[in-house]
Design a protein around this motif. Structure first.
Motif, PDB file in Angstrom:
ATOM      1  N   LEU A   1      92.460-122.730  36.433  1.00 25.63           N
ATOM      2  CA  LEU A   1      93.247-123.239  35.304  1.00 25.63           C
ATOM      3  C   LEU A   1      92.356-123.714  34.159  1.00 25.63           C
ATOM      4  CD1 LEU A   1      95.993-125.221  37.257  1.00 25.63           C
ATOM      5  CD2 LEU A   1      96.179-122.952  36.230  1.00 25.63           C
TER       6      LEU A   1
ATOM      7  N   GLN B   1      99.967-120.892  25.025  1.00 26.97           N
ATOM      8  CA  GLN B   1      99.937-122.030  25.931  1.00 26.97           C
ATOM      9  C   GLN B   1     101.247-122.221  26.704  1.00 26.97           C
ATOM     10  OE1 GLN B   1      97.196-123.511  26.503  1.00 26.97           O
ATOM     11  NE2 GLN B   1      96.040-122.637  24.814  1.00 26.97           N
TER      12      GLN B   1
ATOM     13  N   ARG C   1     100.949-121.811  30.560  1.00 24.99           N
ATOM     14  CA  ARG C   1     100.189-122.923  31.155  1.00 24.99           C
ATOM     15  C   ARG C   1     101.058-124.186  31.196  1.00 24.99           C
ATOM     16  NH1 ARG C   1      95.748-122.215  28.441  1.00 24.99           N
ATOM     17  NH2 ARG C   1      94.569-121.229  30.108  1.00 24.99           N
TER      18      ARG C   1
END
Length: 364
Positions: A16, A181, A184
């Protein structure tokens, strides 16, 4: 610093990582590792995004180090305990490695913010984001729709042709998450996650922070005020009556028909896939532009609205069908004779003011 950590734990954090693989600023190609007590804080950044993990470890000597991410990955890919030191000497069992270490003082620490809570259930927000699947990227020429928007009681995304929105109980500053993003962010929106915003300037939020267990993500948000989607939806023109259609048979038929939707030899620059979706006397069918190929899917029709015939990009229809959480969809065809007519689709018997997909038809 001298800390020992299980390689599988470190490998999970590295997956990550937001550290870039190349950068004119080599410091951010490293991870900031800070060991103290019985834990290790593992932080990476690309200066716009910060990802932190608090990992269990054994600390022999507390301290901090900046270690190159690209070289930590292969070390952590094998099982065993890994010893991290601030001089860049890393070992796993009898294997020893030299990982370039940068000066800790060079780390671009995240700016302090006055954080305020966002009162949206994280699982509700995650479901809304998954349904609003058209977040525009930085290449989109319409700057006011770039990113995924949480604003004015809606979560919405648009790429300038398709639009999807979901109503949420939020009336705070506008939040616009960069398209890159979104996935995520989704990974952290779980039960118990804490959502906060900072850098608030008027009705715009500058930073979004999500804390889920031992993980924390901070995202620098896009600063433009989003457009008034409710007004755009209000101005869209579609037939007042809808057709009730079984989702799965339509979805499967569109995917089967994809090879017939593109003219052989066409490139992405010269042509896009196009299908005609039509309803004639209760018979629903797909066709190519020349209507030389046709697939009838009348078994998908539960109730037929007015006849229609219009073209659209089949990939957009597939995306919308995948996002609707219902076995039956309500489909409003574009209103005839309207220049800004659009397809409107939502869960059958649902509320189109709460969640729906709008697709602009293509010109043949």
């Amino acid at each position: 610093m001298h800390a020992t950590i299980d390689s599988s734990v470190l490998a999970s954090a590295l997956k990550l990582s937001v550290a870039p693989t190349t950068s004119p600023h080599p410091t951010i190609m490293h991870a900031r590792v800070q060991a103290d007590g019985d834990s290790l804080v593992f932080e990476t950044t690309d200066t716009a995004t910060y990802m932190r993990h608090t990992l269990p470890c054994s600390v022999k000597e507390p301290g901090s180090a900046l270690l190159r991410v690209s070289l930590l990955r292969p070390i952590a890919s094998a099982p065993g305990e890994i010893v991290l030191r601030d001089d860049g000497k890393v070992s796993r069992g009898r294997s020893n490695f030299k990982v370039p270490a940068a000066a800790v003082e060079a780390w671009p620490a995240e700016r302090e913010e006055n954080w305020q809570a966002v009162n949206i259930d994280p699982e509700v927000l995650a479901a809304a984001i998954k349904s609003a699947g058209y977040a525009a990227d930085d290449e989109t020429i319409y700057t006011n729709i770039r990113g995924l928007h949480i604003d004015n009681g809606l979560v919405w995304g648009s790429d300038g042709v398709s639009l999807s929105y979901v109503a949420v109980n939020y009336t705070g500053p506008s939040i616009t998450v960069p398209d890159g993003q979104v996935s995520r962010l989704l990974g952290l929106l779980q039960d118990g996650a804490k959502i906060e915003i900072g850098g608030v300037n008027g009705d715009l939020a500058g930073v979004l922070r999500v804390t889920a267990g031992q993980q924390q993500l901070s995202i620098r948000l896009l600063g433009a005020k989003s457009t008034d989607i409710r007004q755009i939806v209000k101005n869209s023109c579609y037939a007042s009556k809808h057709s009730s259609i079984k989702r799965d048979p339509l979805w499967a038929a569109v995917k089967r028909f994809l090879p017939f939707a593109t003219i052989l030899g066409e490139t992405k620059n010269k042509g896009l896939p196009v299908i005609i979706l039509a309803m004639v006397n209760g018979e629903l069918y797909l066709a190519d532009r020349a209507e030389e190929n046709r697939e009838v899917i009348s078994d998908a029709v539960l109730s037929a609205g007015p006849d229609f015939r219009a073209a659209l990009d089949p990939r957009r229809l597939i995306s919308a069908l995948a996002a609707v959480d219902s076995n039956v969809v309500a489909l409003h065809a574009p209103e005839k004779g309207k220049g800004i007519a659009s397809w409107l689709m939502y869960e059958d018997e649902g509320d189109p003011d709460a969640t729906a997909h709008i697709i602009v038809p293509m010109n043949l």
